[in-house]
Design a protein around this motif. Sequence first.
Motif, PDB file in Angstrom:
ATOM      1  N   TYR A 350       0.849  -1.190   0.000  1.00 49.46           N
ATOM      2  CA  TYR A 350       0.000   0.000   0.000  1.00 49.46           C
ATOM      3  C   TYR A 350       0.889   1.247   0.000  1.00 49.46           C
ATOM      4  O   TYR A 350       1.633   1.499   0.956  1.00 49.46           O
ATOM      5  N   ILE A 351       0.809   2.006  -1.084  1.00 49.81           N
ATOM      6  CA  ILE A 351       1.605   3.228  -1.240  1.00 49.81           C
ATOM      7  C   ILE A 351       0.632   4.388  -1.417  1.00 49.81           C
ATOM      8  O   ILE A 351      -0.235   4.339  -2.294  1.00 49.81           O
ATOM      9  N   VAL A 352       0.784   5.410  -0.580  1.00 49.40           N
ATOM     10  CA  VAL A 352      -0.084   6.583  -0.706  1.00 49.40           C
ATOM     11  C   VAL A 352       0.762   7.819  -0.995  1.00 49.40           C
ATOM     12  O   VAL A 352       1.920   7.900  -0.593  1.00 49.40           O
ATOM     13  N   ARG A 353       0.125   8.755  -1.700  1.00 46.24           N
ATOM     14  CA  ARG A 353       0.788  10.028  -1.993  1.00 46.24           C
ATOM     15  C   ARG A 353      -0.001  11.163  -1.337  1.00 46.24           C
ATOM     16  O   ARG A 353      -1.228  11.188  -1.397  1.00 46.24           O
ATOM     17  N   TYR A 354       0.733  12.078  -0.721  1.00 46.29           N
ATOM     18  CA  TYR A 354       0.148  13.288  -0.148  1.00 46.29           C
ATOM     19  C   TYR A 354       0.496  14.451  -1.079  1.00 46.29           C
ATOM     20  O   TYR A 354       1.675  14.660  -1.395  1.00 46.29           O
ATOM     21  N   LEU A 355      -0.518  15.176  -1.539  1.00 44.49           N
ATOM     22  CA  LEU A 355      -0.312  16.260  -2.490  1.00 44.49           C
ATOM     23  C   LEU A 355      -0.181  17.601  -1.766  1.00 44.49           C
ATOM     24  O   LEU A 355      -0.819  17.823  -0.735  1.00 44.49           O
ATOM     25  N   ASP A 356       0.644  18.481  -2.336  1.00 42.58           N
ATOM     26  CA  ASP A 356       0.853  19.836  -1.779  1.00 42.58           C
ATOM     27  C   ASP A 356       1.155  19.773  -0.279  1.00 42.58           C
ATOM     28  O   ASP A 356       0.614  20.527   0.521  1.00 42.58           O
ATOM     29  N   ILE A 357       2.053  18.878   0.078  1.00 43.54           N
ATOM     30  CA  ILE A 357       2.331  18.614   1.491  1.00 43.54           C
ATOM     31  C   ILE A 357       3.559  19.363   1.991  1.00 43.54           C
ATOM     32  O   ILE A 357       3.814  19.425   3.196  1.00 43.54           O
ATOM     33  N   ILE A 358       4.337  19.923   1.071  1.00 41.60           N
ATOM     34  CA  ILE A 358       5.488  20.746   1.443  1.00 41.60           C
ATOM     35  C   ILE A 358       5.513  21.943   0.496  1.00 41.60           C
ATOM     36  O   ILE A 358       5.361  21.793  -0.721  1.00 41.60           O
ATOM     37  N   SER A 359       5.657  23.141   1.056  1.00 40.31           N
ATOM     38  CA  SER A 359       5.562  24.363   0.245  1.00 40.31           C
ATOM     39  C   SER A 359       6.870  24.660  -0.480  1.00 40.31           C
ATOM     40  O   SER A 359       7.928  24.127  -0.127  1.00 40.31           O
ATOM     41  N   ALA A 361       8.500  27.418  -0.375  1.00 39.85           N
ATOM     42  CA  ALA A 361       9.396  28.111   0.564  1.00 39.85           C
ATOM     43  C   ALA A 361      10.136  27.104   1.441  1.00 39.85           C
ATOM     44  O   ALA A 361      11.344  27.247   1.706  1.00 39.85           O
ATOM     45  N   GLU A 362       9.414  26.069   1.900  1.00 39.43           N
ATOM     46  CA  GLU A 362      10.048  25.034   2.722  1.00 39.43           C
ATOM     47  C   GLU A 362      11.073  24.251   1.909  1.00 39.43           C
ATOM     48  O   GLU A 362      12.158  23.926   2.402  1.00 39.43           O
ATOM     49  N   ILE A 363      10.729  23.958   0.672  1.00 40.89           N
ATOM     50  CA  ILE A 363      11.660  23.236  -0.205  1.00 40.89           C
ATOM     51  C   ILE A 363      12.956  24.022  -0.378  1.00 40.89           C
ATOM     52  O   ILE A 363      14.057  23.472  -0.264  1.00 40.89           O
ATOM     53  N   GLU A 364      12.831  25.322  -0.657  1.00 38.81           N
ATOM     54  CA  GLU A 364      14.023  26.149  -0.853  1.00 38.81           C
ATOM     55  C   GLU A 364      14.866  26.212   0.416  1.00 38.81           C
ATOM     56  O   GLU A 364      16.096  26.220   0.345  1.00 38.81           O
ATOM     57  N   LYS A 365      14.205  26.263   1.558  1.00 38.31           N
ATOM     58  CA  LYS A 365      14.939  26.299   2.825  1.00 38.31           C
ATOM     59  C   LYS A 365      15.696  25.000   3.052  1.00 38.31           C
ATOM     60  O   LYS A 365      16.870  25.006   3.463  1.00 38.31           O
ATOM     61  N   VAL A 366      15.040  23.880   2.787  1.00 33.18           N
ATOM     62  CA  VAL A 366      15.678  22.570   2.947  1.00 33.18           C
ATOM     63  C   VAL A 366      16.888  22.462   2.013  1.00 33.18           C
ATOM     64  O   VAL A 366      17.971  22.017   2.428  1.00 33.18           O
ATOM     65  N   GLY A 494       6.364  18.999  -4.434  1.00 36.02           N
ATOM     66  CA  GLY A 494       5.448  19.348  -3.357  1.00 36.02           C
ATOM     67  C   GLY A 494       4.677  18.181  -2.789  1.00 36.02           C
ATOM     68  O   GLY A 494       3.933  18.338  -1.819  1.00 36.02           O
ATOM     69  N   SER A 495       4.839  16.992  -3.387  1.00 38.04           N
ATOM     70  CA  SER A 495       4.117  15.815  -2.893  1.00 38.04           C
ATOM     71  C   SER A 495       5.063  14.912  -2.101  1.00 38.04           C
ATOM     72  O   SER A 495       6.285  15.114  -2.084  1.00 38.04           O
ATOM     73  N   ALA A 496       4.482  13.915  -1.447  1.00 39.19           N
ATOM     74  CA  ALA A 496       5.277  12.922  -0.713  1.00 39.19           C
ATOM     75  C   ALA A 496       4.575  11.576  -0.805  1.00 39.19           C
ATOM     76  O   ALA A 496       3.352  11.514  -0.901  1.00 39.19           O
ATOM     77  N   VAL A 497       5.349  10.497  -0.810  1.00 41.73           N
ATOM     78  CA  VAL A 497       4.771   9.154  -0.794  1.00 41.73           C
ATOM     79  C   VAL A 497       5.187   8.452   0.494  1.00 41.73           C
ATOM     80  O   VAL A 497       6.248   8.746   1.070  1.00 41.73           O
TER      81      VAL A 497
END
Length: 548
Positions: A350-359, A361-366, A494-497
Amino acid sequence: MLWTRMELPCWCLFLLSSLQSLSAHNDFFTSIGQMTDLLYTEKDLVTSLKDYIRAEENKLDQVKRWADKLDSLTATATQDPEGFLGHPVNAFKLMKRLNTEWGDLESLVLKDTTDGFISNLTIQRQYFPTEEDQTGAAKALLRLQDTYRLDANTISTGNLPGVRHKSQMTVEDCYELGKIAYSDVDYYHTELWMAQALKQFDEGEESTLDKVTVLDYLSYAVYQQGEIERALEYTKMLLELDPEHQRAKGNLKYFEFQLEKQKKAAEEETGKEKEQGKRETTKEKKKKKSKKASSLIPERAKYEMLCRGEGIRMTPRRQSRLFCRYYDNNHNPQYVLAPVKQQDEWDRPYIVRYLDIISDAEIEKVKQLAKPRLRRATVHDPQTGKLTTAQYRVSKSAWLTGYEDPVIDKINQRIEDLTGLEMDTAEELQVANYGVGGQYEPHFDFGRKDEPDAFKELGTGNRIATWLFYMSDVAAGGATVFPDVGASVWPQKGSAVFWYNLFASGEGDYSTRHAACPVLVGNKWVSNKWIHERGQEWRRSCGLSETE
């Protein structure tokens, strides 16, 4: 020139500061993010080169004006030497020119204008990619060629899917790829790229190379693959261009001898087959066919098929059971008013994806926090339990802790709220940037029974689950694939699995074996959280059966 000498120390200081981030790194080819620094390094070098060219042009301009003036003067003077020198001023100026001005001209010609450029080049050279980087980038191209079934001409002309900055390869580029394959005893790719170099020669491309060198490699590569007839043809072509080529002359005789030998052997084999009779031949054919049918598709082939978007397709019945929803993880206070978008990617595992879960701005900071720390990604050695680099994982990674920046702490808390799992025993957030043809071949995230010491030093048990953020879109390639079940998950910024690596019983789920496909075009950034068993005792109920 005085200006250049005065500016040099400032230039050097600027250069040193701009290159500071490169000083601690190598393996440039394993991270596109760090390779971008090299573009600025090269831009600085070009600026320095132009300064040198301007200084040289200025010097040559002065010499040219002097030569033009004296050319006119000496042409007039030599028509009537005595009459010319009868003028006392002309006599004085001749003495002056030969005694003083020609000496000044000599000093001008000998004046070294290379100081600034050479100094800059010397400073930058210590941060240049190494032979290993060039070889790594070349092998990445060959890997992409195989995985995505691209012919040499497609790569050479730059006609790749999703490209924005098209770039073509020269004869020298193709030759270099073939030569690297040759040094790796990879005659298949040697042939492909030497043949492409020859094709571009025949199309009229100018090159500092000569056809003889290319044909020499090509004929040998073809011969090594058992195609003696074609090797002979290329050798004959070579000898037409260079009749005195000693190695080719020897090869010509050898290939002709081997061809004759092959023909005789084939004739003898044909005679034997006729004697054995049709019944035995049919039996042998059936045996071969049965052997071929019984062999399964190797994992490597399945992996590459999934990377290309081919392979297993879920049945409509199974697909109908996959849904998308707004999700608050059993009314978690953080998400009751603003639930997140969740969609099913696969059913087993079972694999799920979360959409628009990281912004963004957060991505650039990381990325900003991770980039200075990126180092060649490592894997757990099953024999020693220690971390080591591996050819099957081409990327650079960095680890970010929650206490060093509020953004990281916030991201960790978000993962805990949505999964319901304890983050205190999880590994730190790992950020990865993939390089040229960056990939991570099929692997398990959890430790198997034959790897009892895989995570012993952590003291937090096995990796129960994986959370993977996609921090960039990828123009082509870069999917996360699960070869055993046929699942392909494509990067979406912006998504995550999320998936569990262990069953509720604590046994490993071998269907979670997965891989990161080579990045064909683009720049792939991901970050992941490996969540461990300890601390989950009251958060995930144990299963009674092994695969529950």
